[in-house]
Design a protein around this motif. Structure first.
Motif, PDB file in Angstrom:
ATOM      1  N   PHE A  92       0.814  -1.226   0.063  1.00 38.31           N
ATOM      2  CA  PHE A  92      -0.029  -0.026  -0.058  1.00 38.31           C
ATOM      3  C   PHE A  92       0.902   1.091  -0.118  1.00 38.31           C
ATOM      4  CE2 PHE A  92      -3.086   3.206   1.316  1.00 38.31           C
ATOM      5  CZ  PHE A  92      -2.714   3.714   2.310  1.00 38.31           C
ATOM      6  N   VAL A  93       0.531   2.275  -0.714  1.00 37.95           N
ATOM      7  CA  VAL A  93       1.337   3.639  -0.514  1.00 37.95           C
ATOM      8  C   VAL A  93       0.256   4.676  -0.263  1.00 37.95           C
ATOM      9  CG1 VAL A  93       2.281   5.412  -2.378  1.00 37.95           C
ATOM     10  CG2 VAL A  93       2.665   2.986  -2.704  1.00 37.95           C
ATOM     11  N   ALA A  94      -0.871   4.894  -0.910  1.00 43.54           N
ATOM     12  CA  ALA A  94      -1.872   5.870  -0.662  1.00 43.54           C
ATOM     13  C   ALA A  94      -3.152   5.572  -1.258  1.00 43.54           C
ATOM     14  CB  ALA A  94      -1.312   7.159  -0.954  1.00 43.54           C
TER      15      ALA A  94
ATOM     16  N   ALA B   2       0.873   5.268   3.453  1.00 38.67           N
ATOM     17  CA  ALA B   2       1.774   4.359   4.360  1.00 38.67           C
ATOM     18  C   ALA B   2       2.841   5.356   4.984  1.00 38.67           C
ATOM     19  CB  ALA B   2       2.628   3.423   3.208  1.00 38.67           C
ATOM     20  N   ASP B   3       3.375   4.864   6.062  1.00 37.91           N
ATOM     21  CA  ASP B   3       4.314   5.777   6.954  1.00 37.91           C
ATOM     22  C   ASP B   3       5.342   6.068   6.140  1.00 37.91           C
ATOM     23  OD1 ASP B   3       3.550   4.069  10.067  1.00 37.91           O
ATOM     24  OD2 ASP B   3       2.500   5.530   8.981  1.00 37.91           O
ATOM     25  N   SER B   4       5.851   5.041   5.282  1.00 38.17           N
ATOM     26  CA  SER B   4       7.236   5.137   4.668  1.00 38.17           C
ATOM     27  C   SER B   4       7.160   6.452   3.499  1.00 38.17           C
ATOM     28  CB  SER B   4       7.497   3.859   3.735  1.00 38.17           C
ATOM     29  OG  SER B   4       6.560   3.563   2.816  1.00 38.17           O
ATOM     30  N   VAL B   5       5.794   6.994   3.337  1.00 44.19           N
ATOM     31  CA  VAL B   5       5.610   8.000   2.189  1.00 44.19           C
ATOM     32  C   VAL B   5       5.049   9.300   2.898  1.00 44.19           C
ATOM     33  CG1 VAL B   5       5.592   6.278   0.420  1.00 44.19           C
ATOM     34  CG2 VAL B   5       3.564   7.614   1.312  1.00 44.19           C
ATOM     35  N   LYS B   6       4.727   9.215   3.967  1.00 43.03           N
ATOM     36  CA  LYS B   6       4.166  10.417   4.530  1.00 43.03           C
ATOM     37  C   LYS B   6       5.157  11.447   4.646  1.00 43.03           C
ATOM     38  CE  LYS B   6       0.700   8.166   7.917  1.00 43.03           C
ATOM     39  NZ  LYS B   6       0.618   8.101   9.280  1.00 43.03           N
ATOM     40  N   GLY B   7       4.404  12.842   4.343  1.00 48.51           N
ATOM     41  CA  GLY B   7       5.235  13.888   4.044  1.00 48.51           C
ATOM     42  C   GLY B   7       6.055  14.071   3.037  1.00 48.51           C
TER      43      GLY B   7
ATOM     44  N   GLN C  64       1.698  12.712  -6.468  1.00 51.29           N
ATOM     45  CA  GLN C  64       2.931  13.695  -6.511  1.00 51.29           C
ATOM     46  C   GLN C  64       3.653  12.817  -5.462  1.00 51.29           C
ATOM     47  OE1 GLN C  64       3.399  16.445  -8.311  1.00 51.29           O
ATOM     48  NE2 GLN C  64       5.593  16.215  -7.457  1.00 51.29           N
ATOM     49  N   MET C  65       5.012  12.901  -6.054  1.00 46.26           N
ATOM     50  CA  MET C  65       5.879  11.910  -5.117  1.00 46.26           C
ATOM     51  C   MET C  65       7.313  13.189  -5.169  1.00 46.26           C
ATOM     52  SD  MET C  65       5.766   8.200  -6.580  1.00 46.26           S
ATOM     53  CE  MET C  65       6.395   8.585  -8.257  1.00 46.26           C
ATOM     54  N   ASN C  66       7.635  13.499  -3.942  1.00 42.83           N
ATOM     55  CA  ASN C  66       8.607  14.386  -3.985  1.00 42.83           C
ATOM     56  C   ASN C  66       9.765  13.734  -2.871  1.00 42.83           C
ATOM     57  OD1 ASN C  66       7.379  16.423  -5.163  1.00 42.83           O
ATOM     58  ND2 ASN C  66       6.573  17.208  -3.199  1.00 42.83           N
ATOM     59  N   ASN C  67      10.888  14.213  -2.969  1.00 40.43           N
ATOM     60  CA  ASN C  67      12.225  13.862  -2.300  1.00 40.43           C
ATOM     61  C   ASN C  67      12.098  12.315  -2.426  1.00 40.43           C
ATOM     62  OD1 ASN C  67      14.400  13.846  -0.339  1.00 40.43           O
ATOM     63  ND2 ASN C  67      12.990  13.518   1.448  1.00 40.43           N
TER      64      ASN C  67
END
Length: 115
Positions: free
Chosen positions: A47-49, A60-65, A81-84
């Motif tokens: 799971f991502v979002a 998912a915690d790994s992508v939060k923020g 939208q994927m940053n950093n």
């Protein structure tokens, strides 16, 4: 016939950004939850979002923020939208849709994060 078509993947350096899109057809888009999952080589799909029909989001915690999911009910499209971006974000990203669970999936788009 339900179709989900992802786009926007590619090769990006660590710290870079990408925006994935998923265009839906064959469903009453505004009634469906939409989401993104990913699968890295040798790993299970994870799971991502997600974004509900009402617009509530979950990550998912790994992508939060770093990642943001959004939807456009007029265009029948969901975005990620994927940053950093980090090397561990490398995977095939899949778009899913459903009412109570994800019943429909796209073919996926490859995201590779590497220098």
């Amino acid at each position: 016939q339900v179709q989900l078509v992802e786009s926007g993947g590619g090769l990006v350096q660590p710290g870079g950004s990408l925006r994935l899109s998923c265009a839906a057809s064959g469903i009453i888009f505004r009634l469906y939850a939409m989401g993104w999952y990913r699968q890295a080589p040798g790993k299970q799909r994870e799971f991502v979002a997600t974004v509900t029909s009402g617009g509530a989001t979950n990550y998912a915690d790994s992508v939060k923020g770093r990642f943001t999911i959004s939807r456009d009910n007029i265009k029948k499209t969901v975005y990620l939208q994927m940053n950093n971006l980090k090397p561990e974000d490398t995977a095939v990203y899949f778009c899913g849709s459903g009412r109570n669970k994800f019943d429909y999936w796209g073919q996926g788009t490859q995201v590779t994060v590497s220098s």
